[in-house]
Design a protein around this motif. Structure first.
Motif, PDB file in Angstrom:
ATOM      1  N   GLY A   1      40.021  29.181  39.875  1.00  0.00           N
ATOM      2  CA  GLY A   1      41.375  29.360  39.355  1.00  0.00           C
ATOM      3  C   GLY A   1      41.696  30.817  39.096  1.00  0.00           C
ATOM      4  O   GLY A   1      42.779  31.308  39.444  1.00  0.00           O
ATOM      5  N   ASN A   2      40.724  31.526  38.477  1.00  0.00           N
ATOM      6  CA  ASN A   2      40.922  32.954  38.224  1.00  0.00           C
ATOM      7  C   ASN A   2      41.064  33.741  39.524  1.00  0.00           C
ATOM      8  O   ASN A   2      41.877  34.666  39.623  1.00  0.00           O
TER       9      ASN A   2
ATOM     10  N   LYS B   1      42.197  32.603  42.388  1.00  0.00           N
ATOM     11  CA  LYS B   1      43.519  32.352  42.976  1.00  0.00           C
ATOM     12  C   LYS B   1      44.597  33.163  42.260  1.00  0.00           C
ATOM     13  O   LYS B   1      45.497  33.715  42.894  1.00  0.00           O
ATOM     14  N   THR B   2      44.483  33.213  40.906  1.00  0.00           N
ATOM     15  CA  THR B   2      45.467  33.985  40.141  1.00  0.00           C
ATOM     16  C   THR B   2      45.396  35.463  40.509  1.00  0.00           C
ATOM     17  O   THR B   2      46.425  36.124  40.743  1.00  0.00           O
TER      18      THR B   2
ATOM     19  N   ASN C   1      46.775  36.022  43.973  1.00  0.00           N
ATOM     20  CA  ASN C   1      48.242  35.989  43.977  1.00  0.00           C
ATOM     21  C   ASN C   1      48.815  37.274  43.387  1.00  0.00           C
ATOM     22  O   ASN C   1      49.795  37.827  43.905  1.00  0.00           O
ATOM     23  N   ASN C   2      48.189  37.730  42.271  1.00  0.00           N
ATOM     24  CA  ASN C   2      48.649  38.981  41.658  1.00  0.00           C
ATOM     25  C   ASN C   2      48.458  40.158  42.604  1.00  0.00           C
ATOM     26  O   ASN C   2      49.318  41.046  42.688  1.00  0.00           O
TER      27      ASN C   2
END
Length: 269
Positions: free
Chosen positions: A67-68, A70-71, A74-75
């Motif tokens: 999850g981290n 992917k975040t 994306n950032n």
């Protein structure tokens, strides 16, 4: 749990067999073996439970890391896009800056060339109160009132006409120059000048006289000229000595290159 049941079954079988077949000595040894196997079974059960817990924890941590990731990804993608956009905007601004700088360089070159031409053309009048200099990208031709007008008059005398004729000879060859004629006075109150009420009136009428001479007699296009009166409100020398007052009584002809190219560039998005 299946391991535990399997070991229990084996222990029971061994125990029954030992009771029927084995001698007391072997029976004792068998019991010791069963006890050892039981302890190992419990140890394995504990290890299995710990491994299951570790597996659950690691699965949870892996999900959090994914999850981290992917975040962060994306950032990064968003930041990378923003950086690219900013880089593109910066390149465009730098290109526009270079265009503006080039136009201003050409303006400065034209201004300096005009100043040099005027200084040569008006050289004979510089001892009579005429000066040529550059301020804020514009050429200022300053003529004292004694060079142009009799005291308290708005009628240009012969010497003033000679200076303006020499000036007009240069300006007629420089069609891309805007001309502003500014009248200035000292701060002494006007007396006995008929319909001229004050210094503001005097400054406006003198500027108009010069403008009419340049347009009507020297044939400069009237659309190029603006006549304004500044009165006593923009003195060169704030003192009250005769010398200071004489400096402030003047006509300033302000010459500025047309900057249509620059204005069009600035107004373009």
């Amino acid at each position: 749990m299946k391991i535990k049941y399997l070991f229990a079954f084996l222990f029971a079988a061994l125990f029954i067999q030992s009771c029927v077949i084995l001698s007391p000595k072997k029976h004792k040894a068998m019991l010791a073996q069963i006890d050892s196997l039981t302890q190992r079974s419990e140890t394995l059960e504990e290890e299995l439970s710990r491994l299951k817990g570790d597996s659950t924890r690691l699965t949870r941590e892996l999900a959090e890391l994914n999850g981290n990731y992917k975040t962060l990804n994306n950032n990064y993608t968003a930041s990378s896009s923003k950086v690219n956009q900013l880089s593109s905007d910066l390149q465009k601004r730098e290109a526009r800056l270079k265009e503006v700088e080039e136009i201003l360089r050409k303006r400065d070159e034209a201004t300096n060339a005009l100043k040099n031409k005027l200084q040569k053309a008006l050289l004979g009048f510089q001892q009579s109160g005429l000066s040529v200099d550059i301020r804020n990208g514009k050429v200022y031709v300053s003529l004292t009132d004694k060079l142009l007008f009799p005291s308290g008059s708005i009628v240009i005398d012969d010497k003033g006409k000679q200076a303006l004729t020499q000036l007009a000879a240069v300006l007629n060859k420089e069609a891309d120059i805007n001309i502003s004629v500014e009248g200035h006075t000292d701060n002494k109150r006007i007396k006995n000048l008929g319909q001229i009420k004050d210094n503001w009136d005097l400054s406006v009428l003198r500027a108009t006289s010069v403008s009419r001479f340049l347009t009507e007699e020297q044939h400069i296009d009237p659309a190029r000229i603006t006549a304004t009166g500044k009165g006593e409100f923009q003195p060169i020398d704030p003192g009250n000595t005769p010398e200071a007052l004489a400096k402030n009584r003047r006509i300033e002809i302000v010459l500025s290159p047309k900057l249509d190219e620059l204005y069009n560039l600035i107004s373009t998005k």
